[in-house]
Write an enzyme that holds these catalytic residues in place. Structure first.
Site, PDB file in Angstrom:
ATOM      1  N   ALA A  55     -14.329   3.078  88.751  1.00 21.87           N
ATOM      2  CA  ALA A  55     -13.019   3.466  89.209  1.00 21.87           C
ATOM      3  C   ALA A  55     -12.379   4.244  87.879  1.00 21.87           C
ATOM      4  CB  ALA A  55     -12.315   2.271  89.560  1.00 21.87           C
ATOM      5  N   GLU A  58     -10.797   1.322  76.752  1.00 27.73           N
ATOM      6  CA  GLU A  58     -11.802   0.102  77.413  1.00 27.73           C
ATOM      7  C   GLU A  58     -11.715  -0.861  76.247  1.00 27.73           C
ATOM      8  OE1 GLU A  58     -13.870  -1.024  79.873  1.00 27.73           O
ATOM      9  OE2 GLU A  58     -14.145  -2.677  78.338  1.00 27.73           O
ATOM     10  N   GLY A  62     -26.111  -3.332  90.664  1.00 23.70           N
ATOM     11  CA  GLY A  62     -27.486  -3.365  91.261  1.00 23.70           C
ATOM     12  C   GLY A  62     -28.014  -1.759  91.902  1.00 23.70           C
ATOM     13  N   GLY A  63     -26.922  -0.836  91.567  1.00 23.41           N
ATOM     14  CA  GLY A  63     -27.099   0.514  91.944  1.00 23.41           C
ATOM     15  C   GLY A  63     -27.196   0.865  93.342  1.00 23.41           C
ATOM     16  N   ARG A  98     -22.289 -13.949 102.905  1.00 26.17           N
ATOM     17  CA  ARG A  98     -22.531 -14.460 101.413  1.00 26.17           C
ATOM     18  C   ARG A  98     -21.766 -16.041 101.685  1.00 26.17           C
ATOM     19  NH1 ARG A  98     -22.519  -9.372  97.570  1.00 26.17           N
ATOM     20  NH2 ARG A  98     -24.381  -8.882  97.904  1.00 26.17           N
TER      21      ARG A  98
HETATM   22  C1  LIG Z   1     -24.394  -8.033  88.695  1.00 21.03           C
HETATM   23  C2  LIG Z   1     -23.689  -7.258  89.630  1.00 21.03           C
HETATM   24  C3  LIG Z   1     -24.229  -6.407  90.382  1.00 21.03           C
HETATM   25  C4  LIG Z   1     -23.563  -5.636  91.564  1.00 21.03           C
HETATM   26  N1  LIG Z   1     -24.314  -4.821  92.428  1.00 21.03           N
HETATM   27  C5  LIG Z   1     -23.618  -4.043  93.197  1.00 21.03           C
HETATM   28  C6  LIG Z   1     -24.028  -3.233  94.060  1.00 21.03           C
HETATM   29  O1  LIG Z   1     -25.313  -2.946  93.996  1.00 21.03           O
HETATM   30  N2  LIG Z   1     -23.391  -2.471  94.709  1.00 21.03           N
HETATM   31  C7  LIG Z   1     -21.955  -2.599  94.840  1.00 21.03           C
HETATM   32  O2  LIG Z   1     -21.312  -1.799  95.864  1.00 21.03           O
HETATM   33  N3  LIG Z   1     -21.438  -3.460  93.986  1.00 21.03           N
HETATM   34  C8  LIG Z   1     -22.284  -4.513  93.258  1.00 21.03           C
HETATM   35  N4  LIG Z   1     -21.497  -4.880  92.415  1.00 21.03           N
HETATM   36  C9  LIG Z   1     -20.028  -5.193  92.419  1.00 21.03           C
HETATM   37  C10 LIG Z   1     -19.365  -3.755  91.605  1.00 21.03           C
HETATM   38  O3  LIG Z   1     -20.248  -3.336  90.556  1.00 21.03           O
HETATM   39  C11 LIG Z   1     -18.100  -3.967  91.203  1.00 21.03           C
HETATM   40  O4  LIG Z   1     -17.207  -4.451  92.197  1.00 21.03           O
HETATM   41  C12 LIG Z   1     -17.448  -2.891  90.553  1.00 21.03           C
HETATM   42  O5  LIG Z   1     -18.407  -2.393  89.412  1.00 21.03           O
HETATM   43  C13 LIG Z   1     -16.140  -2.721  89.854  1.00 21.03           C
HETATM   44  O6  LIG Z   1     -15.670  -1.495  89.267  1.00 21.03           O
HETATM   45  P1  LIG Z   1     -14.567  -1.280  88.434  1.00 21.03           P
HETATM   46  O7  LIG Z   1     -14.484   0.111  87.953  1.00 21.03           O
HETATM   47  O8  LIG Z   1     -13.303  -1.705  89.591  1.00 21.03           O
HETATM   48  O9  LIG Z   1     -14.343  -2.385  87.319  1.00 21.03           O
HETATM   49  P2  LIG Z   1     -15.402  -2.664  86.433  1.00 21.03           P
HETATM   50  O10 LIG Z   1     -16.501  -1.660  86.199  1.00 21.03           O
HETATM   51  O11 LIG Z   1     -15.825  -3.857  85.883  1.00 21.03           O
HETATM   52  O12 LIG Z   1     -14.672  -1.871  84.955  1.00 21.03           O
HETATM   53  C14 LIG Z   1     -13.514  -2.303  84.481  1.00 21.03           C
HETATM   54  C15 LIG Z   1     -13.290  -2.304  83.063  1.00 21.03           C
HETATM   55  O13 LIG Z   1     -12.259  -2.560  82.470  1.00 21.03           O
HETATM   56  C16 LIG Z   1     -12.095  -3.280  81.387  1.00 21.03           C
HETATM   57  N5  LIG Z   1     -10.845  -3.966  81.225  1.00 21.03           N
HETATM   58  C17 LIG Z   1     -10.458  -5.315  81.667  1.00 21.03           C
HETATM   59  N6  LIG Z   1      -9.299  -5.686  81.248  1.00 21.03           N
HETATM   60  C18 LIG Z   1      -8.866  -4.946  80.459  1.00 21.03           C
HETATM   61  C19 LIG Z   1      -7.846  -4.661  79.360  1.00 21.03           C
HETATM   62  N7  LIG Z   1      -6.635  -5.636  79.521  1.00 21.03           N
HETATM   63  N8  LIG Z   1      -7.726  -3.706  78.624  1.00 21.03           N
HETATM   64  C20 LIG Z   1      -8.474  -2.539  78.628  1.00 21.03           C
HETATM   65  N9  LIG Z   1      -9.917  -2.604  79.505  1.00 21.03           N
HETATM   66  C21 LIG Z   1      -9.750  -3.685  80.306  1.00 21.03           C
HETATM   67  C22 LIG Z   1     -13.323  -4.132  81.551  1.00 21.03           C
HETATM   68  O14 LIG Z   1     -13.825  -4.715  80.433  1.00 21.03           O
HETATM   69  C23 LIG Z   1     -14.146  -3.256  82.293  1.00 21.03           C
HETATM   70  O15 LIG Z   1     -15.340  -2.581  81.463  1.00 21.03           O
HETATM   71  C24 LIG Z   1     -22.343  -5.888  91.503  1.00 21.03           C
HETATM   72  C25 LIG Z   1     -21.502  -6.697  90.645  1.00 21.03           C
HETATM   73  C26 LIG Z   1     -22.106  -7.277  89.527  1.00 21.03           C
HETATM   74  C27 LIG Z   1     -21.482  -8.050  88.502  1.00 21.03           C
END
Ligand SMILES: Cc1cc2nc3c(=O)[nH]c(=O)nc-3n(C[C@H](O)[C@H](O)[C@H](O)COP(=O)(O)OP(=O)(O)OC[C@H]3O[C@@H](n4cnc5c(N)ncnc54)[C@H](O)[C@@H]3O)c2cc1C
Lengths: 517, 181
Positions: A67, A86, A99-100, A347
């Site tokens: 995001a 970050e 998991g990609g 799930r």
């Molecule tokens: C092992 C695993 C496998 C998965 N596989 C899949 C899949 O195959 N397909 C799918 O659709 N979804 C999958 N998911 C779910 C999906 O990966 C997540 O929902 C998605 O990556 C979230 O993206 P994001 O950008 O919202 O947050 P994130 O990628 O988690 O990024 C958020 C970032 O913000 C940072 N942050 C947090 N708080 C603060 C703060 N106070 N100050 C500064 N930085 C901060 C964190 O450290 C992190 O780096 C999986 C999840 C996991 C854990």
């Protein structure tokens, strides 16, 4: 509260500064939520503005997963100056370990395979899994933009996917693209490269401590702890960063945050492991709530029913569960030796059923059942999956009620023969065989926290909505930190697409915001 | 960024006057090891094998009967400490292997009185570059210096600690058993 009235700015309005100073974490959230409702949008959560900022940018992005990076790329391309902050020492959050898999309806790969699909079909799948409590307008946008977003990753970022779409549980048709390295890193790393080519680097060890919300209700900047060492809240040096246009909150889910998640769902104590990166905590979400954002469905927390207690995190045991025990074998409660749930239910249904027994479940398959299981040797070598010459030995190892288990095998094979599961209504695979051929394989199953469906409320433009039902000016959010898209249950591969769709929207919206003076 | 006189990946242990060295494994085994940089800043010129120079005159840091280590260097240690059984890799703290290679406090820390944490860039003044380090472990599967998640981009000190036990960053999620020096 008397202190508030005497705040230095001398303005009427309500300063929350002293309140925040003396109250920590949850108590502050509770207090402010109540206050927000009583006081109306404009001043709720307002704090005194700094006299001097250390740095300034048009758009300040917090979080470097799908995001945050999508938002950064779009905001920068729209001509804004951008910074990505970050808190961890590495970029990518959960996205880079994911998991990609990414879902899309009406994609070229589906066309190639003659699979008929549409945004509407995908939307219906999401609502069905989500128990209908999805925010419809948000879910719809994800579906409508899913195919074009996958194409964006291919054409603009250079992401490479496997040649075939994958069929995941709860999706009516195969629609998941799968990166060639089977990891979200296959998308995040090209995003990091793209950001770099636009002159953007992720600044790591930068922790969002709080927002600066002015008396006029606009978010005007953030207080960061630079040089932050997770999870020490007092580490690093304070730094004040001005956001001329907007802040984009993309801090991800809170699966790893034991205190916060047990408040939302008291069953999810530290006893229950988690598949997430350690930084998947609620601090960004809590800051948004402190500043007046509306919480949505925070207690819908997804557990993976395929997880093994005999390894850390996501691990590899889940592969045996999803490719052998669940489709070609069964799962029993060791106490009774009996099945207790449809092994192919969503799930949530499965994870809840395991938790309800109060102890590990045992997933079982025979020699024919493991035909499609990759990495079986590795799982056996690590003791995650065990191999037995007969059912007695298997029952003895896991202390399973043996007469119960024998009865289960007989019943299961009879259901399979007549093609109908009288007990739980599980659909049988067309190539499933009776469980009767040694060696037998088994694993212990105990759910792990995997995804947090709830979060803060956003609208179609990714604007964060306050409890006075107004957008909070200058604050956008995207990704797992937001709630509503998936409702009660997220389908596999729908998070990646959601985060990219709304990340891009948030970046464009933020860049479009006027500059405050 | 290369500094002349130092061969990054295969340290040339220049001050090599070979004598002995079961020492540091002994330090660890006997649990006596303490980070010595702070003690050593009182005497930054102390030689790597001079245990007492940092640990104090009374300190018995090596197993009884260990060969004298004073004046020795890493190459010398390696003469006995070879092979999986007795290798010092992962056992000898990096502060000690650096000292024994002639890299003293002041060569990494600008202000040895109040030493600042190092940045990865500084490590590369000897160890060349992330790509070079990755090459060195290319035979390992997976290669920790070039993983599918982070490529060659991780900071050295996420795993390698000079003044405390090193750790395996991958093992936040995985359960790899390779040794982290
Ligand atoms: C092992 C695993 C496998 C998965 N596989 C899949 C899949 O195959 N397909 C799918 O659709 N979804 C999958 N998911 C779910 C999906 O990966 C997540 O929902 C998605 O990556 C979230 O993206 P994001 O950008 O919202 O947050 P994130 O990628 O988690 O990024 C958020 C970032 O913000 C940072 N942050 C947090 N708080 C603060 C703060 N106070 N100050 C500064 N930085 C901060 C964190 O450290 C992190 O780096 C999986 C999840 C996991 C854990």
């Amino acid at each position: 509260m008397t202190q508030d009235k005497e705040n230095q700015s001398g303005k009427k309005g309500l300063s929350r500064r002293d309140f925040m100073k003396t109250t920590g974490g949850m108590a502050a959230v509770a207090g402010l939520s109540g206050g927000g409702l009583l006081l109306g949008a404009k001043s709720a959560g307002a704090v005194e503005m700094p006299k001097k900022w250390d740095e300034e940018f048009d758009v300040v992005i917090i979080g470097s997963g799908f995001a945050g990076l999508a938002a950064a790329i779009e905001a920068k391309k729209a001509g804004s100056s951008v910074v990505i902050l970050e808190k961890m020492r590495v970029p990518g959050g959960n996205s880079i370990i994911n998991g990609g898999l990414i879902a899309g309806a009406g994609t070229p790969l589906q066309d190639k395979e003659g699979i008929k699909d549409s945004a509407d079909t995908m939307y219906q799948d999401m609502l069905k899994a989500g128990l209908g409590i999805n925010h419809p307008e948000l879910a719809r946008i994800v579906c409508e933009k899913s195919a074009e977003t996958i194409m964006w990753t291919v054409e603009d970022l250079g992401v490479v996917y496997k040649e075939r779409v994958t069929h995941l549980g709860g999706h009516a048709v195969p629609r998941s693209y799968y990166t060639t390295n089977s990891s979200g890193a296959g998308i995040v790393r090209p995003m990091l490269d793209r950001a770099r080519s636009l002159g953007l680097d992720v600044r790591t060890a930068m922790y969002l401590e709080r927002f600066f919300k002015d008396e006029d209700g606009r978010i005007k900047g953030v207080k960061i702890r630079s040089g932050y060492v997770f999870p020490r809240a007092d580490s690093g040096k304070a730094k004040l960063i001005k956001a001329r246009k907007a802040v984009v909150l993309a801090t991800g889910g809170f699966g790893f945050d034991v205190p916060f998640r047990t408040i939302q769902d008291p069953r999810l104590t530290a006893e229950i492991d988690c598949t997430n990166q350690p930084g998947a905590t609620a601090d960004g979400l809590i800051q948004a709530l402190q500043t007046g954002a509306t919480p949505v469905q925070l207690s819908w927390i997804q557990l993976g029913p395929w997880a093994s207690p005999d390894e850390k995190g996501m691990g590899i045991g889940y592969i045996f569960a999803i490719s052998a025990a669940f489709p070609y074998g069964f799962m029993v409660d060791p106490k009774t030796g009996q099945r207790f749930v449809d092994e192919l239910a969503d799930r949530k249904t499965r994870a809840d059923a395991i938790l309800k027994t109060g102890h590990f479940a045992i997933g079982i398959a025979d020699e024919k059942g493991v035909k499609r299981t990759a990495m079986l040797d590795k799982m056996v070598e690590r003791g995650i999956v065990k191999k037995f010459p007969n059912l007695e030995a298997l029952a003895a190892e896991y202390d399973i009620n043996e007469p119960g288990l024998r009865e289960t095998v007989e019943k299961y094979n009879a259901y399979l023969k007549k093609g109908k599961d009288d007990e739980f209504g599980r659909p049988f695979q067309s190539d499933a065989k009776p469980v009767e051929n040694p060696p037998y394989y088994a694993m212990r199953l105990w759910p792990k926290v995997h995804h947090t469906m709830g979060g803060i409320q956003i609208d179609k433009e990714s604007r964060v909505i306050s409890m006075a039902r107004q957008p909070i000016k200058g604050l956008y959010a995207a990704g797992e930190v937001c709630g509503g898209v998936h409702g009660a249950v997220r389908l596999g591969s729908n998070a990646t697409v959601e985060c990219l769709v709304f990340g891009r929207i948030a970046g464009k919206s933020a860049a479009n915001q006027d500059v405050w003076t | 960024m290369d500094e002349p006189g130092r061969n990054p990946l295969n340290f040339q242990y220049k001050h090599a006057a070979l004598r002995l060295t079961f020492v540091f494994a002994g330090l660890i085994l006997s649990g006596v090891f303490v980070g010595c940089c702070f003690a050593a800043d009182k005497n930054p010129s102390v030689q790597g094998g001079n245990c007492q120079g940092c640990h104090g005159a009374q300190a018995q840091v090596l197993p009884a009967g260990h060969v004298e280590t004073k004046g020795q260097n890493m190459d010398f240690c390696g003469q006995c400490h070879q092979g999986p059984e007795s290798s010092l890799k992962g056992k000898l703290p990096l502060s000690h292997s650096h000292f024994l290679s002639g890299i003293h406090c002041a060569e990494c820390h600008e202000k040895i009185a109040s030493p600042e944490p190092l940045r990865t860039k500084q490590c590369f003044s000897c160890h060349i570059s992330a790509a070079e380090v990755a090459k060195r472990t290319a035979g390992q599967n997976p290669n920790p210096h070039n993983s599918i998640h982070y490529g060659p981009d991780l900071d050295c000190d996420l795993c390698h600690h000079v003044h405390r036990q090193s750790e395996n960053f991958c093992n936040q999620c995985h359960e790899y058993t390779f040794t982290v020096p």
